[in-house]
Design a protein around this motif. Sequence first.
Motif, PDB file in Angstrom:
ATOM      1  N   SER A  38       0.878  -1.195  -0.077  1.00 35.51           N
ATOM      2  CA  SER A  38      -0.150  -0.031   0.148  1.00 35.51           C
ATOM      3  C   SER A  38       0.722   1.169  -0.100  1.00 35.51           C
ATOM      4  O   SER A  38       0.538   2.310  -0.651  1.00 35.51           O
ATOM      5  CB  SER A  38      -0.996  -0.021   1.225  1.00 35.51           C
ATOM      6  N   ARG A  39       1.991   1.194   0.737  1.00 34.10           N
ATOM      7  CA  ARG A  39       3.220   2.420   0.665  1.00 34.10           C
ATOM      8  C   ARG A  39       3.314   2.521  -0.841  1.00 34.10           C
ATOM      9  O   ARG A  39       3.482   3.654  -1.233  1.00 34.10           O
ATOM     10  CB  ARG A  39       3.991   2.025   1.647  1.00 34.10           C
ATOM     11  N   ASP A  41       2.192   1.681  -3.754  1.00 31.46           N
ATOM     12  CA  ASP A  41       1.200   2.029  -4.410  1.00 31.46           C
ATOM     13  C   ASP A  41       0.949   3.814  -4.265  1.00 31.46           C
ATOM     14  O   ASP A  41       0.669   4.493  -5.190  1.00 31.46           O
ATOM     15  CB  ASP A  41      -0.023   1.343  -3.954  1.00 31.46           C
ATOM     16  N   ARG A  42       0.844   3.968  -3.157  1.00 31.14           N
ATOM     17  CA  ARG A  42       0.661   5.592  -2.559  1.00 31.14           C
ATOM     18  C   ARG A  42       2.016   6.220  -2.997  1.00 31.14           C
ATOM     19  O   ARG A  42       1.389   7.501  -3.627  1.00 31.14           O
ATOM     20  CB  ARG A  42       0.428   5.909  -0.929  1.00 31.14           C
ATOM     21  N   ARG A  45       1.413   6.500  -6.802  1.00 27.33           N
ATOM     22  CA  ARG A  45       0.423   7.472  -7.112  1.00 27.33           C
ATOM     23  C   ARG A  45       0.661   8.869  -6.967  1.00 27.33           C
ATOM     24  O   ARG A  45       0.103   9.881  -7.795  1.00 27.33           O
ATOM     25  CB  ARG A  45      -1.011   7.099  -6.163  1.00 27.33           C
ATOM     26  N   ASP A  46       1.511   9.056  -6.007  1.00 24.83           N
ATOM     27  CA  ASP A  46       1.637  10.631  -5.477  1.00 24.83           C
ATOM     28  C   ASP A  46       3.080  11.163  -6.384  1.00 24.83           C
ATOM     29  O   ASP A  46       3.342  12.352  -6.125  1.00 24.83           O
ATOM     30  CB  ASP A  46       2.159  10.683  -4.077  1.00 24.83           C
TER      31      ASP A  46
END
Length: 159
Positions: A38-39, A41-42, A45-46
């Motif tokens: 999840s980190r 992916d973030r 994404r960022d």
Amino acid sequence: MAVDELDTRILKLLIEQPRTSVREYARLLGVARGTVQSRLDRLERDGVITGTGPVLSPAALGHPVLAFVHIEVTQGHLDEVGEALAAVPEIIEAFSITGAGDLLTRVAARDNGHLEDVVQQLIQLPGVVRTRTEMALRERVPHRLLPLVEAVGRASLSP
């Protein structure tokens, strides 16, 4: 986007061990695999992580000459010259800049004659007024981000 201490540790592992699995990153960090994923992916994404491909060597591809070409552009033609530069395969990067010139390009060439041919091609582009070329002699600090990641990580620990 705030990058915290865990993000920094993940980024450091990505830089130091780019072929390691997410599961192994999680084991090394002592956190759940889902947390690492999840980190990641973030961070993608960022826009913190912008790619995952291999880093290639122009020299090993037969283009050992590296030069920086400053390009002065007719006012109002920066976008069209930038688009035209994208069609020149020897241009590795191009940036709009302040100071002398309007664009700075990094060019890879087979030899000095090939570099001259590339520069002559650039001069012919509509909107290009003049160029100035500087040849790289030796790489002193290779492209790196680990020191910056470590500095960001230290700053995230500060109150």
